[in-house]
Write a protein that holds these residues in place. Structure first.
Motif, PDB file in Angstrom:
ATOM      1  N   SER A   1       3.737  -2.848  -5.247  1.00  0.00           N
ATOM      2  CA  SER A   1       3.426  -2.069  -4.057  1.00  0.00           C
ATOM      3  C   SER A   1       4.139  -0.725  -4.077  1.00  0.00           C
ATOM      4  O   SER A   1       3.547   0.314  -3.746  1.00  0.00           O
ATOM      5  CB  SER A   1       3.822  -2.859  -2.808  1.00  0.00           C
ATOM      6  N   LYS A   2       5.380  -0.738  -4.466  1.00  0.00           N
ATOM      7  CA  LYS A   2       6.138   0.521  -4.555  1.00  0.00           C
ATOM      8  C   LYS A   2       5.520   1.459  -5.579  1.00  0.00           C
ATOM      9  O   LYS A   2       5.389   2.667  -5.341  1.00  0.00           O
ATOM     10  CB  LYS A   2       7.595   0.242  -4.905  1.00  0.00           C
ATOM     11  N   SER A   3       5.140   0.915  -6.730  1.00  0.00           N
ATOM     12  CA  SER A   3       4.509   1.731  -7.774  1.00  0.00           C
ATOM     13  C   SER A   3       3.181   2.305  -7.296  1.00  0.00           C
ATOM     14  O   SER A   3       2.864   3.472  -7.545  1.00  0.00           O
ATOM     15  CB  SER A   3       4.276   0.900  -9.038  1.00  0.00           C
ATOM     16  N   MET A   4       2.413   1.469  -6.611  1.00  0.00           N
ATOM     17  CA  MET A   4       1.117   1.913  -6.105  1.00  0.00           C
ATOM     18  C   MET A   4       1.295   3.005  -5.061  1.00  0.00           C
ATOM     19  O   MET A   4       0.590   4.022  -5.087  1.00  0.00           O
ATOM     20  CB  MET A   4       0.368   0.720  -5.514  1.00  0.00           C
ATOM     21  N   THR A   5       2.228   2.823  -4.154  1.00  0.00           N
ATOM     22  CA  THR A   5       2.482   3.836  -3.136  1.00  0.00           C
ATOM     23  C   THR A   5       2.882   5.156  -3.777  1.00  0.00           C
ATOM     24  O   THR A   5       2.387   6.221  -3.394  1.00  0.00           O
ATOM     25  CB  THR A   5       3.577   3.355  -2.157  1.00  0.00           C
ATOM     26  N   ALA A   6       3.754   5.095  -4.761  1.00  0.00           N
ATOM     27  CA  ALA A   6       4.187   6.314  -5.455  1.00  0.00           C
ATOM     28  C   ALA A   6       3.014   6.985  -6.173  1.00  0.00           C
ATOM     29  O   ALA A   6       2.861   8.213  -6.119  1.00  0.00           O
ATOM     30  CB  ALA A   6       5.299   5.985  -6.447  1.00  0.00           C
ATOM     31  N   ALA A   7       2.180   6.197  -6.829  1.00  0.00           N
ATOM     32  CA  ALA A   7       1.042   6.757  -7.568  1.00  0.00           C
ATOM     33  C   ALA A   7       0.022   7.394  -6.617  1.00  0.00           C
ATOM     34  O   ALA A   7      -0.485   8.483  -6.891  1.00  0.00           O
ATOM     35  CB  ALA A   7       0.378   5.666  -8.407  1.00  0.00           C
ATOM     36  N   VAL A   8      -0.276   6.722  -5.513  1.00  0.00           N
ATOM     37  CA  VAL A   8      -1.238   7.273  -4.557  1.00  0.00           C
ATOM     38  C   VAL A   8      -0.651   8.515  -3.888  1.00  0.00           C
ATOM     39  O   VAL A   8      -1.350   9.515  -3.690  1.00  0.00           O
ATOM     40  CB  VAL A   8      -1.671   6.220  -3.514  1.00  0.00           C
ATOM     41  N   THR A   9       0.625   8.485  -3.574  1.00  0.00           N
ATOM     42  CA  THR A   9       1.276   9.649  -2.972  1.00  0.00           C
ATOM     43  C   THR A   9       1.202  10.849  -3.913  1.00  0.00           C
ATOM     44  O   THR A   9       0.888  11.966  -3.491  1.00  0.00           O
ATOM     45  CB  THR A   9       2.742   9.329  -2.629  1.00  0.00           C
ATOM     46  N   ASP A  10       1.480  10.623  -5.188  1.00  0.00           N
ATOM     47  CA  ASP A  10       1.400  11.697  -6.172  1.00  0.00           C
ATOM     48  C   ASP A  10      -0.029  12.225  -6.281  1.00  0.00           C
ATOM     49  O   ASP A  10      -0.249  13.438  -6.326  1.00  0.00           O
ATOM     50  CB  ASP A  10       1.895  11.205  -7.532  1.00  0.00           C
ATOM     51  N   ALA A  11      -0.999  11.319  -6.301  1.00  0.00           N
ATOM     52  CA  ALA A  11      -2.402  11.739  -6.359  1.00  0.00           C
ATOM     53  C   ALA A  11      -2.781  12.533  -5.107  1.00  0.00           C
ATOM     54  O   ALA A  11      -3.532  13.508  -5.191  1.00  0.00           O
ATOM     55  CB  ALA A  11      -3.307  10.522  -6.533  1.00  0.00           C
ATOM     56  N   MET A  12      -2.254  12.138  -3.967  1.00  0.00           N
ATOM     57  CA  MET A  12      -2.531  12.875  -2.732  1.00  0.00           C
ATOM     58  C   MET A  12      -2.002  14.302  -2.820  1.00  0.00           C
ATOM     59  O   MET A  12      -2.658  15.235  -2.358  1.00  0.00           O
ATOM     60  CB  MET A  12      -1.911  12.164  -1.532  1.00  0.00           C
ATOM     61  N   LYS A  13      -0.842  14.453  -3.395  1.00  0.00           N
ATOM     62  CA  LYS A  13      -0.270  15.791  -3.542  1.00  0.00           C
ATOM     63  C   LYS A  13      -1.184  16.686  -4.374  1.00  0.00           C
ATOM     64  O   LYS A  13      -1.300  17.878  -4.128  1.00  0.00           O
ATOM     65  CB  LYS A  13       1.104  15.714  -4.197  1.00  0.00           C
ATOM     66  N   LYS A  14      -1.831  16.098  -5.367  1.00  0.00           N
ATOM     67  CA  LYS A  14      -2.678  16.867  -6.279  1.00  0.00           C
ATOM     68  C   LYS A  14      -4.109  17.039  -5.765  1.00  0.00           C
ATOM     69  O   LYS A  14      -4.713  18.092  -5.980  1.00  0.00           O
ATOM     70  CB  LYS A  14      -2.748  16.162  -7.638  1.00  0.00           C
TER      71      LYS A  14
END
Length: 144
Positions: free
Chosen positions: A108-121
């Motif tokens: 869950s932590k990894s997924m949140t980080a990945a989606v957050t990074d994708a949101m930034k981009k």
């Protein structure tokens, strides 16, 4: 990206991943099925997070998220079936499933980080925003 969007994303990820309250106390068929369910959820979540980190554009990010959403819809239904089949089990309190619970938290932590990074981009891109909206919808479904 706004702080409210980040919080909403984190809540959505956690709701989808952790609201399947199934489990049991001893090694039983229910435990075996819960382990299988956990493994599938952890695998899907980690795979999506890994793919999101590697995507090169908003279209690929949206496709990755949409693929995850479709897989999660199936797991939501599977979770409901398990709860109906084993109404007295509680995944989050079963010591036999603790390692799975911990692995799911990490996924869950990894997924949140990945989606957050994708949101930034990619948040400015419509196809990615639509995928995020769908993601919010399945979070609501998982809570039912």
């Amino acid at each position: 990206m706004k702080e409210g969007q980040m919080k909403r994303l984190a809540v959505s990820v956690l709701a989808v991943i952790s609201c399947f309250g199934i489990g049991c106390g001893k090694e039983t068929p229910a435990t075996a099925e819960a382990r299988s369910f956990y493994r599938e959820m952890i695998l899907q979540t980690n795979e999506c997070a890994d793919k999101l980190v590697q995507v090169k554009d908003s279209k690929a990010a949206a496709e990755t998220l949409n693929t995850y959403i479709e897989a999660q819809k199936k797991l939501i239904e599977k979770g409901r079936e398990l709860r109906m089949k084993y109404p007295k089990i509680n995944l989050h309190e079963d010591p036999a499933l603790k390692e799975y619970e911990q692995a799911l938290e990490e996924a869950s932590k990894s997924m949140t980080a990945a989606v957050t990074d994708a949101m930034k981009k990619y948040l400015a891109k419509e196809e990615f925003r639509k995928a995020l909206d769908r993601f919010d919808e399945i979070a609501g479904e998982a809570e039912k």
